[in-house]
Scaffold this motif. Sequence first.
Motif, PDB file in Angstrom:
ATOM      1  N   THR A   9     -56.867 -33.145  14.051  1.00 48.63           N
ATOM      2  CA  THR A   9     -56.212 -31.456  13.744  1.00 48.63           C
ATOM      3  C   THR A   9     -56.485 -30.654  15.357  1.00 48.63           C
ATOM      4  OG1 THR A   9     -58.062 -31.104  11.945  1.00 48.63           O
ATOM      5  CG2 THR A   9     -56.959 -28.951  12.352  1.00 48.63           C
ATOM      6  N   PHE A  10     -56.945 -31.073  15.975  1.00 47.27           N
ATOM      7  CA  PHE A  10     -57.246 -29.922  17.302  1.00 47.27           C
ATOM      8  C   PHE A  10     -55.522 -30.764  18.176  1.00 47.27           C
ATOM      9  CE2 PHE A  10     -57.799 -29.822  22.063  1.00 47.27           C
ATOM     10  CZ  PHE A  10     -58.607 -28.690  21.646  1.00 47.27           C
ATOM     11  N   MET A  11     -55.759 -31.985  18.155  1.00 45.11           N
ATOM     12  CA  MET A  11     -54.240 -32.471  19.003  1.00 45.11           C
ATOM     13  C   MET A  11     -53.213 -32.282  18.224  1.00 45.11           C
ATOM     14  SD  MET A  11     -55.320 -33.754  21.635  1.00 45.11           S
ATOM     15  CE  MET A  11     -56.975 -34.439  22.005  1.00 45.11           C
ATOM     16  N   PHE A  12     -52.939 -32.455  16.703  1.00 42.27           N
ATOM     17  CA  PHE A  12     -51.856 -31.704  15.954  1.00 42.27           C
ATOM     18  C   PHE A  12     -51.272 -30.185  16.411  1.00 42.27           C
ATOM     19  CE2 PHE A  12     -50.325 -29.531  12.377  1.00 42.27           C
ATOM     20  CZ  PHE A  12     -49.150 -30.252  12.593  1.00 42.27           C
ATOM     21  N   GLY A  13     -52.435 -29.656  16.497  1.00 38.66           N
ATOM     22  CA  GLY A  13     -51.917 -27.863  17.515  1.00 38.66           C
ATOM     23  C   GLY A  13     -52.064 -27.811  18.706  1.00 38.66           C
ATOM     24  N   LEU A  14     -52.349 -28.695  19.262  1.00 34.49           N
ATOM     25  CA  LEU A  14     -51.858 -28.646  21.026  1.00 34.49           C
ATOM     26  C   LEU A  14     -50.748 -28.821  21.011  1.00 34.49           C
ATOM     27  CD1 LEU A  14     -53.057 -28.285  23.111  1.00 34.49           C
ATOM     28  CD2 LEU A  14     -53.727 -30.219  23.469  1.00 34.49           C
ATOM     29  N   SER A  15     -50.135 -29.721  19.604  1.00 33.72           N
ATOM     30  CA  SER A  15     -49.002 -31.039  20.169  1.00 33.72           C
ATOM     31  C   SER A  15     -47.567 -29.560  19.843  1.00 33.72           C
ATOM     32  CB  SER A  15     -49.000 -32.110  19.036  1.00 33.72           C
ATOM     33  OG  SER A  15     -48.895 -31.571  18.407  1.00 33.72           O
ATOM     34  N   LEU A  16     -48.028 -28.956  18.823  1.00 34.27           N
ATOM     35  CA  LEU A  16     -46.785 -27.684  18.009  1.00 34.27           C
ATOM     36  C   LEU A  16     -46.713 -26.503  19.114  1.00 34.27           C
ATOM     37  CD1 LEU A  16     -47.595 -26.357  15.219  1.00 34.27           C
ATOM     38  CD2 LEU A  16     -46.321 -28.582  15.551  1.00 34.27           C
ATOM     39  N   ALA A  17     -48.208 -26.672  20.414  1.00 36.00           N
ATOM     40  CA  ALA A  17     -48.239 -25.493  21.387  1.00 36.00           C
ATOM     41  C   ALA A  17     -47.468 -26.235  22.117  1.00 36.00           C
ATOM     42  CB  ALA A  17     -49.687 -25.226  21.801  1.00 36.00           C
ATOM     43  N   THR A  24     -54.754 -23.181  14.337  1.00 35.10           N
ATOM     44  CA  THR A  24     -53.809 -21.866  14.208  1.00 35.10           C
ATOM     45  C   THR A  24     -52.953 -20.898  15.771  1.00 35.10           C
ATOM     46  OG1 THR A  24     -56.067 -20.777  12.880  1.00 35.10           O
ATOM     47  CG2 THR A  24     -54.392 -19.246  13.972  1.00 35.10           C
ATOM     48  N   TYR A  25     -53.339 -21.052  16.872  1.00 33.63           N
ATOM     49  CA  TYR A  25     -52.420 -20.575  17.530  1.00 33.63           C
ATOM     50  C   TYR A  25     -51.079 -21.875  17.859  1.00 33.63           C
ATOM     51  CZ  TYR A  25     -51.686 -20.748  22.788  1.00 33.63           C
ATOM     52  OH  TYR A  25     -50.915 -20.522  23.876  1.00 33.63           O
ATOM     53  N   GLY A  26     -51.850 -23.496  17.760  1.00 29.94           N
ATOM     54  CA  GLY A  26     -50.555 -23.907  17.897  1.00 29.94           C
ATOM     55  C   GLY A  26     -49.570 -23.904  17.065  1.00 29.94           C
ATOM     56  N   VAL A  27     -49.537 -23.071  16.088  1.00 34.14           N
ATOM     57  CA  VAL A  27     -48.922 -22.998  14.653  1.00 34.14           C
ATOM     58  C   VAL A  27     -48.027 -21.621  15.192  1.00 34.14           C
ATOM     59  CG1 VAL A  27     -48.465 -22.500  11.957  1.00 34.14           C
ATOM     60  CG2 VAL A  27     -49.661 -23.828  12.611  1.00 34.14           C
ATOM     61  N   MET A  28     -48.847 -20.674  14.861  1.00 31.83           N
ATOM     62  CA  MET A  28     -48.126 -19.549  15.856  1.00 31.83           C
ATOM     63  C   MET A  28     -46.970 -19.331  16.857  1.00 31.83           C
ATOM     64  SD  MET A  28     -51.676 -16.988  15.263  1.00 31.83           S
ATOM     65  CE  MET A  28     -50.414 -15.724  15.990  1.00 31.83           C
ATOM     66  N   TYR A  29     -47.937 -19.842  17.773  1.00 34.60           N
ATOM     67  CA  TYR A  29     -46.759 -20.408  19.128  1.00 34.60           C
ATOM     68  C   TYR A  29     -45.583 -20.904  19.019  1.00 34.60           C
ATOM     69  CZ  TYR A  29     -46.083 -20.782  23.737  1.00 34.60           C
ATOM     70  OH  TYR A  29     -45.967 -20.809  25.347  1.00 34.60           O
ATOM     71  N   PHE A  30     -45.298 -22.030  18.030  1.00 35.67           N
ATOM     72  CA  PHE A  30     -44.678 -22.974  18.445  1.00 35.67           C
ATOM     73  C   PHE A  30     -43.727 -21.875  16.959  1.00 35.67           C
ATOM     74  CE2 PHE A  30     -42.597 -25.728  14.760  1.00 35.67           C
ATOM     75  CZ  PHE A  30     -41.318 -26.482  15.634  1.00 35.67           C
ATOM     76  N   PHE A  31     -43.895 -21.558  15.932  1.00 36.62           N
ATOM     77  CA  PHE A  31     -42.906 -20.614  14.943  1.00 36.62           C
ATOM     78  C   PHE A  31     -42.466 -19.768  15.957  1.00 36.62           C
ATOM     79  CE2 PHE A  31     -44.002 -21.831  10.478  1.00 36.62           C
ATOM     80  CZ  PHE A  31     -44.026 -23.025  10.635  1.00 36.62           C
ATOM     81  N   ASP A  32     -43.651 -19.239  17.147  1.00 38.90           N
ATOM     82  CA  ASP A  32     -42.561 -17.790  17.683  1.00 38.90           C
ATOM     83  C   ASP A  32     -41.496 -18.365  18.807  1.00 38.90           C
ATOM     84  OD1 ASP A  32     -42.999 -14.865  18.746  1.00 38.90           O
ATOM     85  OD2 ASP A  32     -43.704 -15.961  20.682  1.00 38.90           O
TER      86      ASP A  32
END
Length: 512
Positions: free
Chosen positions: A172-180, A115-123
């Motif tokens: 999943t965790f690494m994917f979110g972290l990579s977006l961040a 959730t954090y990764g997607v939100m941070y990346f999109f923002d």
Amino acid sequence: MFSYKLPNFIKKINTKNLCVVLTFLYVLSIIPMLVIGIYNWPSVDDFSMALQPHQTFVQTGNFFATVWSAFTKTIYIYNNWVGYFFSSFLTCLSPSIFGERWSALNAVIVIGMLTYGVMYFFDALFRRVWKMEGHMSYGLSMLTLLMVVQSMENGTTRAEAFYWWSGAINYTFMFGLSLAWIGMIFRFIYETDRFSTRRRVLRFVWICVLGFLLGGSNYMTALVMAVCSVLGLFILLMIKLGKFELKGNGNVKGLWVPFVCQLIGLVVSAVAPGNKIRGTAIGNISPIKVVLRSYYSILDVCVNDMMRWEVLLTLVIVAVIAWKMAEGMEYELHHPVVFAFFSFSMMACCVAPPLYAVSNVDAPRIRSTMWMQFLVLLVLTVVYYACWIRQNLQKTVAEEKDRFSLNSSTLLAVIVLFITFGSLLSIFVNPHYYSTTSAMVDLVKGNAKQYLTEKENRMEVFEDDSVKDVVFKPHTVRPELLFQSDMYEDATLWENTIVATYYNKNSVRVSK
């Protein structure tokens, strides 16, 4: 023909209100998923990867000694099994090493990072880089998360993506972290005036360290990040040569360092002795065939197998929101064909490592990662094209800044009603259709509680030192989100022997 008039109940939708509703829906949808996580339990690789740290904690009760044990186990894995050191280290630090009931944290940690990764990346991309309206960019992240989490295919894919620590933390965790991480780079470029020199230096150091660590994540994520790093270095070179222009008040000074750190991390991972040992046991396919099959797998797996009707309709909502967001966009988009090819290629890049290593993408954790990256890039593509089309059409009617037009509002209302009706039909036929309804069904029926009770009954046997050869009955329930795998009848299989070692037994098996 005849004419008629019906009451018009559609009003212009406020952009901020839409964002609030989407946020409410996403939070509401993950609550049952977090609740059912209370009944989660470790399985399979959770026992093998975390064996030594678990034994250390049992013997010493010292947290720091346990972390050091996870570090030494990571070194062993690096030398004897696989090179992705960062993923291995976090996998060895499973919450279950402190007690099986701590597995309740798995979904909180993994879904939280996604959730954090997607939100941070999109923002970072939409607000900081493209200078688009904040509320709607936030709403797009909520829509994307709803599709990623709720519309993931049924079965073990969801269990491995969110609840099974060894799969979820690694992928999943690494994917979110990579977006961040990518979002951090965007914000580092464009937030030059918001931070003091000291804070900016600290952020720069953190980006470099995180880049190196992501180079040591699973190869699906690491390779995609490596492509981004190479692309970033190319863009920096073109800017230095005066071929590209950095628009806006941005600063790319020294930005080549985190890209190089990420590539170094991948090299360290790739040259691991364990990769050579593991590579002798699998049959690789030629690189050219890997590339071709990677592109095909996106169409075959993500489109043919996993694409669902509500996702297609949600993408229409994404397009409507993007159309509205294009009003305040400061930059013009000129390369739709290039962007589409780039997006498709990045999807395929994610698939290449498992195809090269094991010649297939059948593992549920791999399919879940493909699905997540496919949807994020698909949303970006839809946004790009909606903005590009609007920028190339003459605007004839002035629209209110904070509201959608009546036509757009009507389209949104119709789609929402159709999704609601279709969802009710789908849930009626298959109560496990969405991830959240799957959690609710197993919670209401008591399957999750029964599953945990059976696990705890097994723990009583594991803790009984007088029993050395353990025989269990199969589980009577298998909650979709929680059940990843069980032991087998053959006590000599590694899934059984590692559990026996974990609990200091001679043998463990399941008898039907």
